[in-house]
Design a protein around this motif. Structure first.
Motif, PDB file in Angstrom:
ATOM      1  N   ARG A   1       5.675   2.283  18.816  1.00 18.46           N
ATOM      2  CA  ARG A   1       5.565   3.702  18.425  1.00 18.46           C
ATOM      3  C   ARG A   1       4.876   3.826  17.072  1.00 18.46           C
ATOM      4  N   LYS A   2       5.004   2.819  16.233  1.00 17.92           N
ATOM      5  CA  LYS A   2       4.426   2.900  14.892  1.00 17.92           C
ATOM      6  C   LYS A   2       2.953   2.523  14.862  1.00 17.92           C
ATOM      7  N   ALA A   3       2.422   2.011  15.988  1.00 18.43           N
ATOM      8  CA  ALA A   3       1.036   1.533  15.988  1.00 18.43           C
ATOM      9  C   ALA A   3       0.038   2.639  15.687  1.00 18.43           C
ATOM     10  N   SER A   4       0.359   3.873  16.067  1.00 21.89           N
ATOM     11  CA  SER A   4      -0.553   4.980  15.796  1.00 21.89           C
ATOM     12  C   SER A   4      -0.336   5.586  14.408  1.00 21.89           C
ATOM     13  N   ILE A   5       0.559   4.974  13.627  1.00 19.25           N
ATOM     14  CA  ILE A   5       0.826   5.456  12.270  1.00 19.25           C
ATOM     15  C   ILE A   5       0.339   4.463  11.216  1.00 19.25           C
ATOM     16  N   TYR A   6       0.644   3.168  11.404  1.00 19.87           N
ATOM     17  CA  TYR A   6       0.272   2.221  10.349  1.00 19.87           C
ATOM     18  C   TYR A   6      -1.251   2.044  10.279  1.00 19.87           C
ATOM     19  N   ALA A   7      -1.701   1.489   9.142  1.00 18.76           N
ATOM     20  CA  ALA A   7      -3.132   1.332   8.844  1.00 18.76           C
ATOM     21  C   ALA A   7      -3.848   2.674   8.774  1.00 18.76           C
ATOM     22  N   GLY A   8      -3.116   3.727   8.450  1.00 24.71           N
ATOM     23  CA  GLY A   8      -3.660   5.079   8.436  1.00 24.71           C
ATOM     24  C   GLY A   8      -3.431   5.726   9.783  1.00 24.71           C
ATOM     25  N   SER A   9      -2.697   6.821   9.816  1.00 21.43           N
ATOM     26  CA  SER A   9      -2.323   7.440  11.090  1.00 21.43           C
ATOM     27  C   SER A   9      -3.569   7.810  11.893  1.00 21.43           C
TER      28      SER A   9
ATOM     29  N   LYS B   1       7.212   0.266  -3.082  1.00 29.07           N
ATOM     30  CA  LYS B   1       6.365   0.251  -1.893  1.00 29.07           C
ATOM     31  C   LYS B   1       7.279   0.285  -0.667  1.00 29.07           C
ATOM     32  N   ILE B   2       6.785   0.875   0.411  1.00 33.11           N
ATOM     33  CA  ILE B   2       7.635   1.049   1.586  1.00 33.11           C
ATOM     34  C   ILE B   2       6.878   0.637   2.850  1.00 33.11           C
ATOM     35  N   TRP B   3       7.658   0.402   3.921  1.00 37.92           N
ATOM     36  CA  TRP B   3       7.137  -0.091   5.207  1.00 37.92           C
ATOM     37  C   TRP B   3       6.449  -1.443   5.043  1.00 37.92           C
ATOM     38  N   THR B   4       6.924  -2.249   4.102  1.00 41.73           N
ATOM     39  CA  THR B   4       6.254  -3.507   3.767  1.00 41.73           C
ATOM     40  C   THR B   4       6.649  -4.585   4.770  1.00 41.73           C
ATOM     41  N   THR B   5       5.718  -4.891   5.657  1.00 40.54           N
ATOM     42  CA  THR B   5       5.991  -5.837   6.739  1.00 40.54           C
ATOM     43  C   THR B   5       6.216  -7.239   6.199  1.00 40.54           C
ATOM     44  N   HIS B   6       7.346  -7.841   6.597  1.00 46.16           N
ATOM     45  CA  HIS B   6       7.705  -9.224   6.295  1.00 46.16           C
ATOM     46  C   HIS B   6       7.674  -9.539   4.795  1.00 46.16           C
ATOM     47  N   ALA B   7       8.020  -8.557   3.983  1.00 53.25           N
ATOM     48  CA  ALA B   7       8.110  -8.825   2.542  1.00 53.25           C
ATOM     49  C   ALA B   7       9.167  -9.874   2.244  1.00 53.25           C
TER      50      ALA B   7
ATOM     51  N   TYR C   1       0.829  -1.204   0.000  1.00 53.72           N
ATOM     52  CA  TYR C   1       0.000   0.000   0.000  1.00 53.72           C
ATOM     53  C   TYR C   1       0.867   1.260   0.000  1.00 53.72           C
ATOM     54  N   SER C   2       1.562   1.517   1.124  1.00 52.40           N
ATOM     55  CA  SER C   2       2.305   2.769   1.285  1.00 52.40           C
ATOM     56  C   SER C   2       3.456   2.877   0.289  1.00 52.40           C
ATOM     57  N   GLU C   3       3.769   4.130  -0.055  1.00 53.41           N
ATOM     58  CA  GLU C   3       4.908   4.436  -0.917  1.00 53.41           C
ATOM     59  C   GLU C   3       5.681   5.603  -0.307  1.00 53.41           C
ATOM     60  N   PRO C   4       6.918   5.812  -0.721  1.00 58.15           N
ATOM     61  CA  PRO C   4       7.632   7.008  -0.278  1.00 58.15           C
ATOM     62  C   PRO C   4       6.820   8.259  -0.643  1.00 58.15           C
ATOM     63  N   GLY C   5       6.469   9.053   0.359  1.00 64.61           N
ATOM     64  CA  GLY C   5       5.666  10.241   0.114  1.00 64.61           C
ATOM     65  C   GLY C   5       4.179   9.973   0.021  1.00 64.61           C
ATOM     66  N   SER C   6       3.758   8.724   0.239  1.00 61.38           N
ATOM     67  CA  SER C   6       2.332   8.377   0.126  1.00 61.38           C
ATOM     68  C   SER C   6       2.009   7.316   1.163  1.00 61.38           C
ATOM     69  N   GLY C   7       1.812   7.765   2.403  1.00 64.46           N
ATOM     70  CA  GLY C   7       1.501   6.837   3.473  1.00 64.46           C
ATOM     71  C   GLY C   7       0.025   6.887   3.807  1.00 64.46           C
ATOM     72  N   SER C   8      -0.324   7.714   4.810  1.00 67.10           N
ATOM     73  CA  SER C   8      -1.739   7.832   5.179  1.00 67.10           C
ATOM     74  C   SER C   8      -2.561   8.465   4.070  1.00 67.10           C
ATOM     75  N   ASP C   9      -1.930   9.281   3.231  1.00 67.10           N
ATOM     76  CA  ASP C   9      -2.617   9.840   2.059  1.00 67.10           C
ATOM     77  C   ASP C   9      -2.499   8.838   0.917  1.00 67.10           C
ATOM     78  N   LEU C  10      -3.186   7.721   1.074  1.00 74.09           N
ATOM     79  CA  LEU C  10      -2.989   6.593   0.176  1.00 74.09           C
ATOM     80  C   LEU C  10      -3.408   6.900  -1.251  1.00 74.09           C
ATOM     81  N   ALA C  11      -4.368   7.799  -1.415  1.00 77.35           N
ATOM     82  CA  ALA C  11      -4.840   8.119  -2.769  1.00 77.35           C
ATOM     83  C   ALA C  11      -3.770   8.792  -3.612  1.00 77.35           C
TER      84      ALA C  11
END
Length: 403
Positions: A380-388, A159-165, A130-140
């Motif tokens: 610390r990242k829990a309030s950021i991932y899946a949309g901040s 794609k970035i922040w890709t868990t267990h890729a 989902y997320s990309e550099p410069g496109s995290g919570s603003d997924l569109a």
């Protein structure tokens, strides 16, 4: 919702406890005692999830005809609570809880037949693109292009922040197939194999601990990667609809049972650690007040989750309530890991590789101190991932309050 358990519910509760006592073996317990986030490495995770699949409990929320457990709402609550209180590994959500519901709702019959059985049995491992550099919570705003070339899409971007890729066999991925109209209107939802030529995975080191088997997030690069059009979910340029549906499952999980287990661990640690006056930390009035405040908040969250998920059992979508659960649950997770860090004290100081000693595995203090700092940093990242959480509050303001 009637919270008084029936005789059948109490019998089921004992059944779950008996099964956990047998299936949750000493090796899994040892690994989990040092987990920073409730998960294991891939081998341990698959071992546990296959045990659940053998018992028919790997996918409690799936339809029975597709392998779901067929739990009643009260049984689902009991199952989640007993699993959490026992401290078993958390099932990896990417396949079972995230992409599977999308495939069920919007996939073709061929896609369902191909993917659902191996997801249920943990024979294949998924990651989320989902997320990309410069496109995290603003997924569109995502920019990774997928250009149609005959029967394939050709993908370029990252794609970035890709868990267990690094462990994944497949990725479910959002790509831009059109630049016309609103940004949300040009996104498609693809399923792709991670061994496809042109895919490169690079790890992203984090603050929460150096062990290689706990490497969690990555950046994934795509260089002219060809993905069959047949791997697209639903219609071209309609991926935003499917992505929002998936996010309800990513955000709308039950947090309270896991939080109760986290609090239980903090109290156990505080009963062993000393306060400034030399007494037990658990008897310190200030520390007890912090514990009590969090317990009250977790119980309130638990009541809300029971109400929301009982409605889901009746066929209602979670909707914007998923944003509320995500905000409250993730912030409580952070608060409890912070309290754990306070309880452990100096023994929580993260270790450094070049000071490891064979005598104590590189750190002083009791075993329970080892995961305290890694867990604190990891959450610390829990309030950021899946949309901040800031984005989640905007969603609630718009969809609930009408602002």
């Amino acid at each position: 919702m009637d919270l008084a358990f029936s005789a059948e519910d109490l019998a089921f509760q004992q059944e779950v406890r008996d099964w956990i006592a047998t299936a949750y073996d000493d090796d899994l317990r040892r690994q989990m005692s040092q987990s920073k986030n409730g998960y294991l490495d891939k081998a341990g995770q698959v071992k546990w999830q296959k045990k659940l699949a053998e018992r028919g409990w790997a996918a409690p929320d799936w339809p029975v005809e597709l392998g779901g457990a067929g739990f009643t709402p009260s049984q689902r609550y009991i199952f989640n609570m007993e699993m959490s209180l026992a401290g078993v590994p958390t099932s990896s959500p990417m396949g079972l809880k995230m992409v599977a519901p999308v495939i069920m709702a919007f996939g073709s019959d061929a896609q369902k037949a191909q993917h659902l059985p191996p997801i249920l049995n943990s024979d294949i491992w998924w990651c989320q693109g989902y997320s990309e550099p410069g496109s995290g919570s603003d997924l569109a705003s995502l920019q990774m292009r997928a250009v149609r070339d005959g029967d394939d899409y050709v993908l370029n971007g990252s794609k970035i922040w890709t868990t267990h890729a690094q462990w994944a066999d497949w990725m479910f991925c959002l790509v831009r197939t059109s630049t016309e109209g609103k940004p949300q209107e040009g996104i498609s939802f693809l399923l792709l194999r991670m061994d496809t030529p042109g895919i490169q995975i690079k790890p992203l080191p984090t603050l929460d601990g150096p062990p290689d088997n706990e490497q969690e997030i990555n950046q994934v690069f795509f260089d002219n990667v060809r993905v069959p059009v047949a791997n697209r979910i639903g219609e071209e340029n309609k991926g935003w609809t499917y992505a929002k549906y998936l996010l309800e499952f990513e955000r709308g999980n039950a947090y309270a049972p896991g939080l109760m287990n986290m609090l239980k661990k903090v109290k156990r640690i505080a009963a062993l650690e000393r306060a400034d006056d030399g007494g037990r930390l658990i008897d310190d009035p200030d520390f007890r007040s912090k514990i009590a405040n969090l317990e009250i908040q977790v119980e309130a969250l638990n009541a809300s989750e029971l109400r929301i998920f009982s409605g889901r059992g009746a066929g209602k979508n979670i909707g914007p309530a998923s944003s509320m659960l995500k905000c409250v649950g993730s912030e409580h997770q952070q608060a409890i890991t912070e309290l754990t860090l306070e309880a452990v004290g100096n023994y929580a100081t993260p270790f450094v590789r070049d000071t490891w000693s064979p005598a104590n595995d590189g750190r002083a203090g009791p075993d329970y101190a080892g995961p305290a700092a890694p867990a604190y940093f990891n959450y610390r990242k829990a309030s950021i991932y899946a949309g901040s959480n800031e984005i989640q509050r905007n969603i609630m303001a718009k969809m609930v309050l009408g602002l």
